[in-house]
Design an enzyme around this catalytic site. Structure first.
Site, mmCIF file in Angstrom:
data_model
loop_
_atom_site.group_PDB
_atom_site.id
_atom_site.type_symbol
_atom_site.label_atom_id
_atom_site.label_comp_id
_atom_site.label_asym_id
_atom_site.label_seq_id
_atom_site.Cartn_x
_atom_site.Cartn_y
_atom_site.Cartn_z
ATOM 1 N N GLU A 76 59.389 -10.091 -24.707
ATOM 2 C CA GLU A 76 59.412 -9.082 -24.227
ATOM 3 C C GLU A 76 59.830 -7.889 -25.205
ATOM 4 O O GLU A 76 60.676 -7.999 -26.186
ATOM 5 C CB GLU A 76 60.779 -8.589 -23.077
ATOM 6 C CG GLU A 76 60.777 -7.423 -22.490
ATOM 7 C CD GLU A 76 61.994 -7.462 -21.510
ATOM 8 O OE1 GLU A 76 62.172 -6.599 -20.595
ATOM 9 O OE2 GLU A 76 63.143 -8.246 -21.704
ATOM 10 N N LYS B 267 56.953 -4.476 -14.804
ATOM 11 C CA LYS B 267 57.992 -5.336 -14.290
ATOM 12 C C LYS B 267 58.610 -4.438 -13.208
ATOM 13 O O LYS B 267 58.885 -3.219 -13.131
ATOM 14 C CB LYS B 267 59.277 -5.096 -15.595
ATOM 15 C CG LYS B 267 60.529 -6.098 -15.362
ATOM 16 C CD LYS B 267 61.410 -5.759 -16.577
ATOM 17 C CE LYS B 267 62.683 -6.593 -16.467
ATOM 18 N NZ LYS B 267 63.290 -6.566 -17.806
ATOM 19 N N CYS C 135 61.511 -11.393 -18.269
ATOM 20 C CA CYS C 135 62.958 -11.641 -18.276
ATOM 21 C C CYS C 135 64.004 -11.668 -17.222
ATOM 22 O O CYS C 135 63.952 -12.670 -16.743
ATOM 23 C CB CYS C 135 63.532 -10.320 -19.440
ATOM 24 S SG CYS C 135 65.044 -10.363 -20.097
ATOM 25 N N VAL D 263 72.697 -18.693 -17.081
ATOM 26 C CA VAL D 263 71.514 -18.257 -15.881
ATOM 27 C C VAL D 263 70.105 -18.636 -16.466
ATOM 28 O O VAL D 263 69.369 -19.342 -15.789
ATOM 29 C CB VAL D 263 71.511 -16.617 -15.632
ATOM 30 C CG1 VAL D 263 70.667 -16.203 -14.849
ATOM 31 C CG2 VAL D 263 72.774 -16.213 -15.349
#
Length: 268
Positions: free
Chosen positions: A45, A115, A147, A180
Site C-alpha cells: 500500500e 479503498k 490493508c 489480526v
C-alpha cells in the site's frame, strides 16, 4: 486458461515522500520477481510515497493514468507481467484523494480499485470508494482489497461471489496488530476458497508507526504457502486454480450461502 501460475508479493520498506527512490527500489525487486518466473506481482500500500505523508497527500497524489501508472505500464510491457500497486489517487474533484490500487498488464492499465473501508484517521485523509470490481487477467479473475479491509469479510465474499479466484491485499499493516493479520489472511482464503496474496510493508515511519511485514501467500484451505521474513524481500509461489474449484466443492460455503436471507436481515 493456464491453471498453474506463479505469483509474487514484494515486501519492502519505503522512503517517506521520495517517489524516485521508492520506484527505483520497487523496480529492482520487481526484476527479481520476474527472474524467478512471477506472472502476477503485488506491491504494498502506497509503495511509491510511503504511508505517513498526510501533510503532503495533495502534492504526492496522482491522477490515474499518471506518472506511476505509466511507470508500471512500461515494466509490465517489457516483462510481460501483471502488477498491482497502490497509490494516492488525485480525484477529478479538486482536493479529494483516494487510497487506490491500480492493476496493470502487458497491454497497459486494466483498472483500479478505491479503498472502501478506511482505517481510523484515513477517514480524514481520503474519500471512500464504493465499487468491488473484478479484473479478468485472462489466466485468473482478480479481486482487490487494501490493508485494513483484510478484517472485513464482506469484501472478499462479494468478490468471490462475483468470480474472483485470487484476492490481493496491498497493505501497510501495523506490527501492533499482527495477530489480526495472521488470522484474517487465512480466514478470508478459507471461507471463500480463494488464494490470498497479502503484501505488507516493513519499516517504521515518524518514529512510531511500525509496519508488521509477514507478507504471505495463502491457499484456498487457509494454509500459508510462503511467508516473508526480511525487510526487503520477494516471496513467490505457484498457485493452481484447480484448487479453488476443488476446495469450493469440498467445503461449499459459496454454494450453500443463502443470499436472500442475508439481504433481508442486513441492517445499516
Amino acid at each position: 486458461m493456464n491453471d498453474v501460475i506463479s505469483v509474487a508479493a514484494i515486501q519492502m520498506n519505503c522512503i517517506l515522500g521520495n517517489k524516485e527512490e521508492n520506484l527505483s527500489k520497487s523496480e529492482r525487486l520487481i526484476e527479481d520477481a520476474v527472474k524467478k518466473g512471477a506472472k502476477l506481482i503485488v506491491l504494498p500500500e502506497l509503495f511509491n510515497t510511503g504511508y505517513r505523508v498526510e501533510e503532503n497527500d495533495l502534492d504526492l497524489a496522482e491522477q490515474i493514468p499518471g506518472e506511476t501508472t505509466s511507470w508500471l505500464e512500461r515494466i509490465c510491457s517489457e516483462n510481460n507481467v501483471y502488477i498491482v500497486g497502490c497509490i494516492l489517487e488525485k480525484s477529478i474533484t479538486n482536493g479529494v484523494i483516494y487510497d487506490t490500487a491500480i492493476v496493470v498488464g502487458p497491454k497497459g492499465l486494466i483498472g483500479s480499485y478505491r479503498k472502501i473501508h478506511l482505517w481510523d484517521k484515513e477517514n480524514i485523509r481520503f474519500a471512500k470508494g464504493n465499487e468491488y470490481p473484478i479484473f479478468d487477467l485472462g489466466f485468473a479473475r482478480l479481486g482487490v482489497q487494501i490493508c485494513y479491509e483484510i478484517g472485513f469479510p464482506e469484501g472478499a465474499r462479494i468478490l468471490s461471489l462475483k468470480g474472483a479466484d485470487i484476492v490481493v491485499y496491498p497493505s501497510a499493516f501495523g506490527k501492533e496488530r499482527l495477530y489480526v493479520w495472521d488470522i484474517a489472511t487465512r480466514s478470508r482464503a478459507l471461507e471463500n476458497g480463494i488464494y490470498v496474496i497479502a503484501c505488507n510493508r516493513t519499516g517504521k515511519e515518524r518514529g512510531k508507526t511500525e509496519f508488521g511485514g509477514f507478507s504471505r501467500i495463502v491457499d484456498p484451505k487457509g494454509k500459508i504457502i510462503v511467508e516473508a521474513s526480511s525487510e526487503d524481500e520477494v516471496i513467490l509461489a505457484e498457485v493452481n486454480l484447480n484448487d479453488v474449484k476443488n476446495q469450493r466443492r469440498e467445503v461449499p460455503y459459496l454454494r450453500d450461502l443463502n443470499q436472500c436471507v442475508i439481504k433481508e436481515n442486513l441492517i445499516f
